[in-house]
Design an enzyme around this catalytic site. Structure first.
Site, PDB file in Angstrom:
ATOM      1  N   LEU A 230       4.103   0.401  -0.851  1.00 25.82           N
ATOM      2  CA  LEU A 230       3.299   0.950   0.232  1.00 25.82           C
ATOM      3  C   LEU A 230       3.359   0.071   1.472  1.00 25.82           C
ATOM      4  O   LEU A 230       3.046  -1.122   1.410  1.00 25.82           O
ATOM      5  CB  LEU A 230       1.849   1.113  -0.224  1.00 25.82           C
ATOM      6  CG  LEU A 230       0.874   1.712   0.798  1.00 25.82           C
ATOM      7  CD1 LEU A 230       1.277   3.144   1.153  1.00 25.82           C
ATOM      8  CD2 LEU A 230      -0.553   1.668   0.271  1.00 25.82           C
ATOM      9  N   ASP A 231       3.774   0.690   2.590  1.00 21.33           N
ATOM     10  CA  ASP A 231       3.829   0.013   3.901  1.00 21.33           C
ATOM     11  C   ASP A 231       4.717  -1.230   3.888  1.00 21.33           C
ATOM     12  O   ASP A 231       4.520  -2.151   4.674  1.00 21.33           O
ATOM     13  CB  ASP A 231       2.420  -0.366   4.379  1.00 21.33           C
ATOM     14  CG  ASP A 231       1.523   0.834   4.586  1.00 21.33           C
ATOM     15  OD1 ASP A 231       2.049   1.925   4.861  1.00 21.33           O
ATOM     16  OD2 ASP A 231       0.296   0.684   4.457  1.00 21.33           O
ATOM     17  N   GLU A 232       5.712  -1.251   3.008  1.00 16.60           N
ATOM     18  CA  GLU A 232       6.608  -2.408   2.915  1.00 16.60           C
ATOM     19  C   GLU A 232       8.052  -2.042   3.255  1.00 16.60           C
ATOM     20  O   GLU A 232       8.949  -2.877   3.111  1.00 16.60           O
ATOM     21  CB  GLU A 232       6.557  -3.005   1.499  1.00 16.60           C
ATOM     22  CG  GLU A 232       5.220  -3.617   1.108  1.00 16.60           C
ATOM     23  CD  GLU A 232       4.994  -4.984   1.724  1.00 16.60           C
ATOM     24  OE1 GLU A 232       5.941  -5.513   2.334  1.00 16.60           O
ATOM     25  OE2 GLU A 232       3.880  -5.521   1.605  1.00 16.60           O
TER      26      GLU A 232
END
Length: 288
Positions: A230-232
């Site tokens: 997530l969000d990486e």
């Protein structure tokens, strides 16, 4: 007049790649209009990588013949490569929830010809009247509701829609649903998300409120590829704006929305123009 083609490639770095690529085009009567390259010198004993983007006029050579001829050269270097018409709009699906400011901006830039995309559908987990407050014209709208119980079925329905529309790009324009690992893997390298924060800081929910609580003096937004983390995902484009101690969390949200729409639009433009190449957990972005 023939339409220019764009060749992008990535491979392990070694001498002679540029000479071989430009020589191939020269021998077939092509005229190079723009060329950019990047040599990524690996740290810690890793493999050096080479990236290149070439725009060229193919002259009398047919695009299919050029692709067939280049395949042999690409294999000899172990290249990941693509050759596409520069003027061909990339077929794009846009996902949105209840915040439509990024969608509105993309629609405007699409209608004015600023973005080289063809919007083949808009998808929301909310009904039309709740998700979008602007006229979308003849663009098809698809309501695919998502609940924890129906998430697998909803994701399967979206994958089927993407296949049906031959979507080359999926844009999460403030789509407030997290893709499963399966969905992220299915759309790897062709799904862009806008995160309302300057990643890697302030991930997750309410990042502007997190930033306000920390007293930051700069806020920003990040457009990145979607991955299972997530969000990486690899970052494509970012921008920032200065704020002061007098700004409330609501002020940060208001200013942040303007940054979000700009950052997402630029990321879409870069992707559609074949200017973004994957480099592990990073990207190589050829500006222009």
């Amino acid at each position: 007049m023939t339409q220019p083609l764009v060749l992008t490639l990535a491979c392990a770095d070694r001498p002679g790649i540029t000479a071989q690529v430009t020589g191939f085009l020269f021998e077939r009567g092509a005229n190079i209009l723009d060329a950019q390259q990047f040599n990524d010198r690996a740290a810690n004993g890793g493999e050096d990588r080479f990236f290149m983007r070439v725009v060229f006029d193919p002259g009398s050579a047919a695009a299919d013949d050029l692709r067939a001829g280049f395949a042999g050269l690409a294999d000899s270097f172990g290249m990941e490569w693509k050759m596409a018409r520069e003027d061909r709009p990339r077929r794009t699906l846009i996902l949105v929830s209840k915040f439509d400011h990024c969608l509105v901006d993309l629609l405007y830039r699409y209608r004015t010809g600023e973005l080289p995309i063809e919007i083949v559908g808009i998808v929301s987990n909310h009904p039309r009247e709740a998700a979008i407050r602007v006229d979308i014209g003849a663009i098809p709208f698809h309501h695919i509701p998502v609940t924890p119980e129906t998430k697998p079925q909803a994701e399967a329905a979206f994958r089927a829609l993407a296949d049906e529309t031959d979507a080359e790009l999926v844009v999460l324009a403030r789509y407030m649903q997290v893709f499963s690992d399966e969905q992220s893997a299915h759309f790897a390298g062709r799904c862009i998300n806008i995160h309302h924060s300057f990643l890697p800081g302030f991930k997750g929910a309410k990042p502007y409120h997190q930033a306000h609580a920390r007293g930051v003096k700069i806020i920003g937004a990040t457009a990145h590829f979607v991955t299972a983390d997530l969000d990486e995902g690899p970052i494509i484009h970012q921008d920032v704006e200065r704020i002061t101690h007098a700004d409330s969390p609501e002020d940060l949200v208001r200013k942040g929305r303007d940054i979000e729409r700009r950052v997402l639009a630029e990321a879409v433009r870069l992707f559609a123009a074949e200017r973004v190449l994957m480099n592990g957990n990073r990207t190589v972005v050829f500006r222009g």
